[in-house]
Design an enzyme around this catalytic site. Structure first.
Site, short mmCIF file in Angstrom:
data_model
loop_
_atom_site.label_atom_id
_atom_site.label_comp_id
_atom_site.label_asym_id
_atom_site.label_seq_id
_atom_site.Cartn_x
_atom_site.Cartn_y
_atom_site.Cartn_z
N PHE A 92 -16.13 55.71 -3.41
CA PHE A 92 -17.34 55.57 -2.61
C PHE A 92 -17.02 54.95 -1.25
O PHE A 92 -16.24 54.00 -1.16
CB PHE A 92 -18.35 54.64 -3.29
CG PHE A 92 -18.99 55.18 -4.53
CD1 PHE A 92 -20.07 56.05 -4.46
CD2 PHE A 92 -18.52 54.81 -5.78
CE1 PHE A 92 -20.67 56.54 -5.61
CE2 PHE A 92 -19.12 55.28 -6.94
CZ PHE A 92 -20.19 56.15 -6.85
N ASP A 93 -17.65 55.47 -0.22
CA ASP A 93 -17.77 54.71 1.03
C ASP A 93 -18.83 53.64 0.74
O ASP A 93 -19.52 53.69 -0.28
CB ASP A 93 -18.24 55.65 2.13
CG ASP A 93 -18.50 54.93 3.44
OD1 ASP A 93 -17.69 54.06 3.81
OD2 ASP A 93 -19.52 55.22 4.08
#
Length: 268
Positions: free
Chosen positions: A7-8
């Protein structure tokens, strides 16, 4: 099947509040990603202050030159439009710390969860600070439950973000994610390299992001997912994404379909 989700953070897990000051126009701008501003001009660099801005920016003399401040604090380049001239980061002799404090003071009025960040966009060819930036955020309400469900499914969860380490450590604490699974101050190549290494370890990789700095990792991943929950998404990310989701909780169903063979991905 071994599945890893990277995930960002900003805009993906965290509802980001971002105040950007355009120093050339002396105006604040909205509804734009900092990486998109960088992409508009060769030689621009998004320079982040790695330390807590409440400790290293907030208490400084407002008349101090930003270029002098940058020589004293720990900084990093989280995104750039190459080629850049790194020496140009320290050449500005006009912009003052008050221009960095002003966006921060606006965000300090809000009750936030993940801490604050300060950054600048610098034209490294001209040696000019063009934008000053302050960031803060709150988790999307579905994030904690989403991460919990993914871990219960046996999925490896990582966060790779250009945000400073203190910001991500706080985020990891909130969602009960071991610090060893976060990659802070990560530029686009480091995100891509994380995906490459996970694939070498035999993982089916899913990159989830919303910015141009996520694109190399999205392209390399077996499955690229763009999240629209924050409401401001890079066109580049939209173009390369295999799947669009409107709420971060939807990634759980995406992973179930991958495990069940309903989504094959594009393994390279």
């Amino acid at each position: 099947m071994k599945v890893a989700v990277v995930f960002d953070s900003a805009g993906t897990l965290v509802k980001i509040m971002r105040v950007i000051k355009d120093l050339r126009k002396n105006k604040f701008i909205c509804n734009v990603q900092t990486v998109d501003i960088v992409d508009e001009k060769k030689g621009r660099a998004l320079v982040i202050i790695k330390e807590d801005p409440l400790k290293v920016v907030d208490n400084r003399d407002p008349e101090m030159l930003i270029s002098d401040l940058l020589k004293e604090v720990d900084i990093g380049i989280s995104y750039c439009n190459p080629p850049i001239n790194k020496e140009g980061i320290y050449k500005d002799r006009k912009t003052k710390v008050k221009d960095l404090q002003e966006p921060l003071n606006i965000l300090k009025k809000y009750d936030i969860e993940t801490g604050y960040g300060s950054a600048l966009i610098i034209d490294t060819y001209l040696g000019e600070v063009e934008y000053t930036i302050a960031t803060a955020g709150c988790l999307f309400k579905e994030v904690k439950d989403t991460i919990k469900k993914l871990k219960e499914m046996g999925i490896k969860v990582f966060i790779a973000s250009g945000d400073r380490k203190g910001f991500l450590k706080k985020l990891a604490e909130i969602i009960n994610l071991d610090e060893k699974y976060i990659m802070a101050e990560a530029h686009q190549k480091q995100k891509r390299d994380l995906i490459v290494n996970l694939k070498k370890e035999g993982y089916f990789t899913i990159m989830v992001g919303d910015g141009a700095n996520d694109v190399p990792a999205m392209i390399e991943s077996d499955l690229a997912v763009v999240t629209l929950q924050n409401g401001n998404v890079s066109k580049k990310a939209l173009e390369v994404a295999d799947i669009k989701i409107y709420n971060i909780s939807e990634i759980v169903d995406v992973c179930k379909k991958v495990i069940n063979g309903e989504i094959q991905g594009r393994r390279k």
